[in-house]
Motif scaffolding. Structure first.
Motif, PDB file in Angstrom:
ATOM      1  N   ASN A 194      43.564  48.361  80.430  1.00  0.00           N
ATOM      2  CA  ASN A 194      43.287  48.046  79.032  1.00  0.00           C
ATOM      3  C   ASN A 194      41.814  48.181  78.672  1.00  0.00           C
ATOM      4  N   ALA A 195      40.966  48.377  79.659  1.00  0.00           N
ATOM      5  CA  ALA A 195      39.525  48.456  79.410  1.00  0.00           C
ATOM      6  C   ALA A 195      39.165  49.815  78.813  1.00  0.00           C
ATOM      7  N   ARG A 196      38.441  49.797  77.694  1.00  0.00           N
ATOM      8  CA  ARG A 196      37.977  51.030  77.078  1.00  0.00           C
ATOM      9  C   ARG A 196      36.796  51.598  77.849  1.00  0.00           C
ATOM     10  N   VAL A 197      36.689  52.919  77.844  1.00  0.00           N
ATOM     11  CA  VAL A 197      35.598  53.577  78.562  1.00  0.00           C
ATOM     12  C   VAL A 197      34.700  54.293  77.560  1.00  0.00           C
ATOM     13  N   PRO A 198      33.414  54.446  77.890  1.00  0.00           N
ATOM     14  CA  PRO A 198      32.469  55.120  76.984  1.00  0.00           C
ATOM     15  C   PRO A 198      32.717  56.622  76.943  1.00  0.00           C
ATOM     16  N   LEU A 199      33.777  57.000  76.268  1.00  0.00           N
ATOM     17  CA  LEU A 199      34.216  58.387  76.199  1.00  0.00           C
ATOM     18  C   LEU A 199      34.648  58.695  74.773  1.00  0.00           C
ATOM     19  N   SER A 200      34.263  59.861  74.281  1.00  0.00           N
ATOM     20  CA  SER A 200      34.714  60.343  72.983  1.00  0.00           C
ATOM     21  C   SER A 200      35.795  61.393  73.195  1.00  0.00           C
ATOM     22  N   PRO A 202      28.780  63.086  64.718  1.00  0.00           N
ATOM     23  CA  PRO A 202      27.814  62.251  65.451  1.00  0.00           C
ATOM     24  C   PRO A 202      28.520  61.462  66.554  1.00  0.00           C
ATOM     25  N   TRP A 203      28.724  62.101  67.673  1.00  0.00           N
ATOM     26  CA  TRP A 203      29.503  61.505  68.753  1.00  0.00           C
ATOM     27  C   TRP A 203      28.851  60.222  69.262  1.00  0.00           C
ATOM     28  N   ARG A 204      29.678  59.241  69.477  1.00  0.00           N
ATOM     29  CA  ARG A 204      29.202  57.935  69.920  1.00  0.00           C
ATOM     30  C   ARG A 204      28.810  57.941  71.391  1.00  0.00           C
ATOM     31  N   HIS A 205      29.428  58.846  72.157  1.00  0.00           N
ATOM     32  CA  HIS A 205      29.196  58.852  73.603  1.00  0.00           C
ATOM     33  C   HIS A 205      28.794  60.238  74.086  1.00  0.00           C
ATOM     34  N   GLU A 206      28.190  60.268  75.264  1.00  0.00           N
ATOM     35  CA  GLU A 206      27.697  61.524  75.837  1.00  0.00           C
ATOM     36  C   GLU A 206      28.823  62.436  76.279  1.00  0.00           C
ATOM     37  N   TRP A 207      29.869  61.846  76.864  1.00  0.00           N
ATOM     38  CA  TRP A 207      30.990  62.632  77.373  1.00  0.00           C
ATOM     39  C   TRP A 207      32.065  62.780  76.310  1.00  0.00           C
ATOM     40  N   ARG A 256      31.049  58.730  85.274  1.00  0.00           N
ATOM     41  CA  ARG A 256      29.942  57.968  85.854  1.00  0.00           C
ATOM     42  C   ARG A 256      29.008  58.849  86.674  1.00  0.00           C
ATOM     43  N   ARG A 257      29.461  60.033  87.006  1.00  0.00           N
ATOM     44  CA  ARG A 257      28.668  60.898  87.874  1.00  0.00           C
ATOM     45  C   ARG A 257      27.469  61.475  87.132  1.00  0.00           C
ATOM     46  N   THR A 258      26.415  61.694  87.853  1.00  0.00           N
ATOM     47  CA  THR A 258      25.182  62.229  87.276  1.00  0.00           C
ATOM     48  C   THR A 258      24.852  63.629  87.779  1.00  0.00           C
ATOM     49  N   ASP A 259      25.658  64.138  88.714  1.00  0.00           N
ATOM     50  CA  ASP A 259      25.342  65.423  89.342  1.00  0.00           C
ATOM     51  C   ASP A 259      26.053  66.604  88.707  1.00  0.00           C
ATOM     52  N   VAL A 260      26.929  66.366  87.740  1.00  0.00           N
ATOM     53  CA  VAL A 260      27.648  67.453  87.078  1.00  0.00           C
ATOM     54  C   VAL A 260      27.642  67.212  85.566  1.00  0.00           C
ATOM     55  N   PRO A 283      48.254  76.054  89.574  1.00  0.00           N
ATOM     56  CA  PRO A 283      47.316  75.315  88.730  1.00  0.00           C
ATOM     57  C   PRO A 283      46.815  76.143  87.549  1.00  0.00           C
ATOM     58  N   SER A 284      46.402  75.456  86.487  1.00  0.00           N
ATOM     59  CA  SER A 284      45.873  76.093  85.286  1.00  0.00           C
ATOM     60  C   SER A 284      44.634  75.306  84.864  1.00  0.00           C
ATOM     61  N   TRP A 285      43.463  75.812  85.245  1.00  0.00           N
ATOM     62  CA  TRP A 285      42.227  75.051  85.063  1.00  0.00           C
ATOM     63  C   TRP A 285      41.579  75.342  83.714  1.00  0.00           C
ATOM     64  N   ASN A 286      41.255  74.268  82.990  1.00  0.00           N
ATOM     65  CA  ASN A 286      40.558  74.364  81.715  1.00  0.00           C
ATOM     66  C   ASN A 286      39.409  73.373  81.685  1.00  0.00           C
ATOM     67  N   LEU A 287      38.244  73.819  81.226  1.00  0.00           N
ATOM     68  CA  LEU A 287      37.089  72.938  81.116  1.00  0.00           C
ATOM     69  C   LEU A 287      37.233  72.122  79.842  1.00  0.00           C
ATOM     70  N   ARG A 288      37.625  70.872  79.968  1.00  0.00           N
ATOM     71  CA  ARG A 288      37.943  70.039  78.808  1.00  0.00           C
ATOM     72  C   ARG A 288      37.120  68.761  78.731  1.00  0.00           C
ATOM     73  N   LEU A 289      36.472  68.377  79.810  1.00  0.00           N
ATOM     74  CA  LEU A 289      35.692  67.140  79.858  1.00  0.00           C
ATOM     75  C   LEU A 289      34.255  67.507  80.191  1.00  0.00           C
ATOM     76  N   PHE A 290      33.321  67.222  79.279  1.00  0.00           N
ATOM     77  CA  PHE A 290      31.933  67.627  79.528  1.00  0.00           C
ATOM     78  C   PHE A 290      30.979  66.826  78.637  1.00  0.00           C
ATOM     79  N   ARG A 291      29.713  66.864  79.004  1.00  0.00           N
ATOM     80  CA  ARG A 291      28.673  66.278  78.156  1.00  0.00           C
ATOM     81  C   ARG A 291      28.562  67.165  76.920  1.00  0.00           C
ATOM     82  N   HIS A 292      28.773  66.576  75.735  1.00  0.00           N
ATOM     83  CA  HIS A 292      28.994  67.405  74.548  1.00  0.00           C
ATOM     84  C   HIS A 292      27.798  68.274  74.195  1.00  0.00           C
TER      85      HIS A 292
END
Length: 298
Positions: free
Chosen positions: A6-12, A80-85, A108-112, A135-144
């Motif tokens: 139930n915990a929200r995460v800092p993600l847009s 104006p995205w609220r979060h970095e990711w 949480r990672r800082t290396d990618v 598998p079908s790989w798509n880049l969908r999660l990133f620092r905006h």
């Protein structure tokens, strides 16, 4: 099925839509763990907006002028995205609890600067596990700030729509991979597959020459030594002018990519992919004839 936290995460989350009432409710429920959900709509008239509002998502209207940027790039640049990711998900896709847990750790990672997600397609009442579709790989999660979709010039933007459907994200920095699949319910029946791929084949035919000429700063590279998507584009480039493309595509998906292991649904999907390739070939030929037409007239 695992339970969700139930915990929200800092993600847009960005959800591009148009008339997606049939899919949107389940999609939004699957990303409810994110602190910010933005639905970018193109004048839906089927109740999509009401579903988004009921789920507590932020609604943003997008009115396309027929030029760049299209919907996803416009949203990445102007909201104006609220979060970095940011996580980009279509209305017919679902984030499973297993993938949610991976996303919580990944941001949480800082290396990618981004992560590829692995889509699994539901087709004819079951999952496709081979056929070159998993598998079908798509880049969908990133620092905006680090990702934008490639920009592919077309002669007729109206036919190809206001949203980036086949374009891929160009990322600044390293990318990782998340193993838990993202569920994709794009083709509930054969009619939907045919309708969508009729449109997709128009796009493929219109951009085929430009797409495989070589990468610019705004398009994905075609190389045998790059990412999965770059290798796939290189493979398409190699087969552009070979004869019997539809037959070769069937053999590639059914034999080389082991579509036979998916049983009847694998056979049907590979047959449909061969039909799709035939549509691309015929439309490429038709477009070339139209271009040559004026020059051949007396």
């Amino acid at each position: 099925m695992s339970e969700r936290s139930n915990a929200r995460v800092p993600l847009s989350v960005l959800v591009p839509v148009k008339n997606e009432a049939a899919n949107l409710r389940d999609c939004l429920a699957s990303v409810s763990f994110a602190d910010e959900i933005v639905v970018v709509d193109s004048a839906s008239a089927d109740g999509t907006q009401e579903i988004a509002a009921a789920a507590g998502a932020q609604m943003v209207e997008f009115a396309w002028n027929g030029k760049f940027p299209r919907k996803k790039n416009w949203a990445l640049e102007n909201i104006p995205w609220r979060h970095e990711w940011v996580l980009i998900i279509d209305a017919d896709e679902r984030i499973t609890p297993e993938l949610e847990r991976e996303i919580r750790l990944a941001i949480r990672r800082t290396d990618v600067n981004g992560f590829y997600l692995n889509r699994r397609f539901w087709f004819l009442g079951g999952w496709i596990n081979h056929c070159g579709y998993f598998p079908s790989w798509n880049l969908r999660l990133f620092r905006h700030r680090c990702g934008r979709y490639e920009q592919i010039e077309m002669n007729d933007n109206i036919l190809t729509g206001d949203n980036e459907v086949h374009e891929h994200v160009l990322l600044t920095g390293r990318a990782g991979y998340l193993s838990a699949p993202m569920e994709h319910y794009a083709f509930p029946d054969i009619a939907t597959f045919v309708e969508k791929h009729n449109r997709y084949s128009t796009w493929e035919a219109m951009v085929s020459e430009q797409l495989h000429q070589g990468a610019s700063g705004k398009t994905l590279r075609a190389t045998p030594f790059g990412t999965a998507m770059e290798r796939k584009r290189w493979q398409k480039k190699l087969t552009m002018r070979v004869p019997f493309r539809p037959a070769l595509r069937f053999l590639y998906h059914y034999i080389w990519q082991q579509g036979f292991r998916d049983g009847c649904r694998g056979w049907v999907l590979c047959q449909l992919l061969a039909w799709y390739e035939r549509m691309i070939v015929l439309k490429e030929r038709e477009m070339k004839q139209r271009q040559l037409g004026p020059a051949l007239r007396p």
